[in-house]
Design a protein around this motif. Sequence first.
Motif, short mmCIF file in Angstrom:
data_model
loop_
_atom_site.label_atom_id
_atom_site.label_comp_id
_atom_site.label_asym_id
_atom_site.label_seq_id
_atom_site.Cartn_x
_atom_site.Cartn_y
_atom_site.Cartn_z
N MET A 159 -1.34 -40.47 24.27
CA MET A 159 0.69 -40.53 23.85
C MET A 159 0.54 -38.78 22.95
O MET A 159 1.51 -38.66 23.92
CB MET A 159 0.49 -41.47 23.03
CG MET A 159 0.46 -42.98 24.08
SD MET A 159 0.38 -44.09 22.94
CE MET A 159 2.43 -44.32 22.61
N GLN A 160 -0.45 -38.78 22.35
CA GLN A 160 -0.22 -38.18 21.91
C GLN A 160 0.15 -36.05 22.93
O GLN A 160 0.80 -35.26 22.54
CB GLN A 160 -0.53 -36.93 20.98
CG GLN A 160 -1.32 -38.03 19.41
CD GLN A 160 -2.25 -37.85 18.09
OE1 GLN A 160 -3.07 -37.71 18.69
NE2 GLN A 160 -2.24 -36.61 17.21
N MET A 161 -1.48 -36.73 23.92
CA MET A 161 -0.99 -34.89 24.92
C MET A 161 0.26 -35.70 25.53
O MET A 161 0.31 -34.27 26.74
CB MET A 161 -2.55 -35.15 25.36
CG MET A 161 -3.54 -35.41 24.40
SD MET A 161 -3.67 -33.69 23.25
CE MET A 161 -3.49 -31.65 24.55
N LEU A 162 0.00 -36.47 26.19
CA LEU A 162 1.10 -36.80 26.75
C LEU A 162 2.15 -36.11 26.20
O LEU A 162 3.91 -35.90 27.50
CB LEU A 162 1.92 -38.13 26.99
CG LEU A 162 2.74 -38.71 28.86
CD1 LEU A 162 1.63 -38.15 30.41
CD2 LEU A 162 2.46 -40.23 28.60
N LEU A 167 -4.81 -38.44 16.52
CA LEU A 167 -5.27 -36.98 15.51
C LEU A 167 -5.12 -35.72 15.17
O LEU A 167 -3.94 -35.81 15.66
CB LEU A 167 -5.95 -36.48 17.45
CG LEU A 167 -7.42 -37.91 17.95
CD1 LEU A 167 -8.26 -36.95 18.80
CD2 LEU A 167 -7.99 -38.35 16.74
N LEU A 168 -5.47 -35.29 14.25
CA LEU A 168 -4.47 -34.14 13.89
C LEU A 168 -5.49 -33.06 14.21
O LEU A 168 -6.61 -33.11 15.22
CB LEU A 168 -5.83 -34.14 12.25
CG LEU A 168 -4.83 -34.58 10.96
CD1 LEU A 168 -5.44 -34.63 10.30
CD2 LEU A 168 -3.35 -35.05 11.42
N PRO A 169 -4.81 -32.13 14.18
CA PRO A 169 -5.26 -30.34 15.32
C PRO A 169 -6.03 -30.85 15.21
O PRO A 169 -6.94 -30.64 13.93
CB PRO A 169 -4.58 -29.72 14.81
CG PRO A 169 -3.02 -30.02 14.57
CD PRO A 169 -3.15 -31.13 13.98
N GLY A 170 -7.14 -30.33 16.35
CA GLY A 170 -9.10 -29.70 16.02
C GLY A 170 -9.89 -30.85 15.92
O GLY A 170 -10.79 -30.42 16.13
N LEU A 220 -8.83 -30.95 20.53
CA LEU A 220 -7.57 -31.36 20.88
C LEU A 220 -6.84 -30.92 19.76
O LEU A 220 -6.82 -30.58 19.10
CB LEU A 220 -7.08 -32.79 21.95
CG LEU A 220 -7.92 -33.79 22.46
CD1 LEU A 220 -7.24 -34.86 22.39
CD2 LEU A 220 -8.20 -33.06 23.52
N ASP A 221 -6.04 -29.42 20.32
CA ASP A 221 -4.76 -29.50 19.35
C ASP A 221 -3.03 -29.80 19.91
O ASP A 221 -3.12 -30.02 20.77
CB ASP A 221 -4.36 -28.27 20.88
CG ASP A 221 -3.94 -26.84 20.02
OD1 ASP A 221 -3.02 -27.63 18.54
OD2 ASP A 221 -2.96 -26.09 20.51
N THR A 222 -4.31 -30.82 18.90
CA THR A 222 -2.37 -31.44 18.94
C THR A 222 -1.61 -30.98 17.97
O THR A 222 -0.29 -31.78 17.69
CB THR A 222 -2.54 -33.08 19.06
OG1 THR A 222 -3.32 -32.90 16.94
CG2 THR A 222 -3.70 -33.72 19.34
N GLN A 268 3.75 -37.28 9.35
CA GLN A 268 3.39 -35.87 9.34
C GLN A 268 4.25 -35.33 10.01
O GLN A 268 4.45 -33.78 10.60
CB GLN A 268 2.37 -35.43 9.58
CG GLN A 268 1.60 -36.05 8.33
CD GLN A 268 -0.59 -35.04 8.04
OE1 GLN A 268 -0.20 -34.38 9.00
NE2 GLN A 268 -0.86 -36.29 7.52
N ALA A 269 4.67 -36.39 11.67
CA ALA A 269 5.36 -35.71 12.17
C ALA A 269 6.85 -35.69 12.41
O ALA A 269 7.08 -36.24 11.47
CB ALA A 269 4.75 -36.93 13.96
#
Length: 271
Positions: A89-92, A111-114, A190-192, A229-230
């Motif tokens: 979902m984050q990537m989408l 996931l947090l970035p990285g 992943l870079d989120t 945090q979003a």
Amino acid sequence: MHGAIQGGWVWNYSRPDVGAPLGVKGLLEQAGHQVFNPTLPFHAPYDHWSWADGQMTVQKYVDVYIQVIVVNNLQNVVLVGHSLAGVWMQMLLQQIPNRIASMVFIDAAILLPGESFFSNRIGGVVSTLPAFPAQAWFSLLFSYPLFYQQFTIDLYRGWMVNSVASNDALVQATYKMMVPEPHGPELATLDTSKFFTISKPKAFIYEILDLSLSTEPRAWLLFADRLNQANNGGLPLQVIQVQADHQGMLTNPVDLAASILKAISALDPSR
């Protein structure tokens, strides 16, 4: 969007004994919603990935959902995802934000970035190695070929469907439909970062009987904390509790469907 080791079938699994003959999907459709529940590659019952099938990637998964949305010309989509699907979902959202209206995470990983699913450190292994990250444990336990050797019905009964542990018929039937998880997407870093900046309303459904991360169910709320945090579209994060274990769509579909409907309404009262 389904989680690890299962397929889209979990959303329409028939439970006439509890008032959900067409599963969660049927209850949502009764409420007037159009529902799509695609199955990711190698996640259909009795199907499974193996080394001979080549490398699976996060993007191959995300593309499945993009295709469903684009082919059906869907707009103002409410994404609903469970467990590992939180990552997809984050990537989408990062790739097609204009198609998405809001997001509902059901005891889902964020996931947090990285980070990768394997490397994030929320939760500990149930009753065995508390200091070992649950996701790393599951990535090993659920992956081919260890899955068929190590993920026993007793683990499934105790971790995943613990609220109906005495319903042996349900436990046996659904356990047989689980499949091993390709390891590649779980290991991908992943870079989120963009996910946290895109303004969309979000909700987190917390299954209060969920023991899959640790013997302390509240571990799942640490993922909900990350959503704080979003950019949640100017709304406070909606956290909705439901009396369910990790497989609530199988074990308590009526209450889970009601929670999804409550989340959708809270994020957009016009729906």
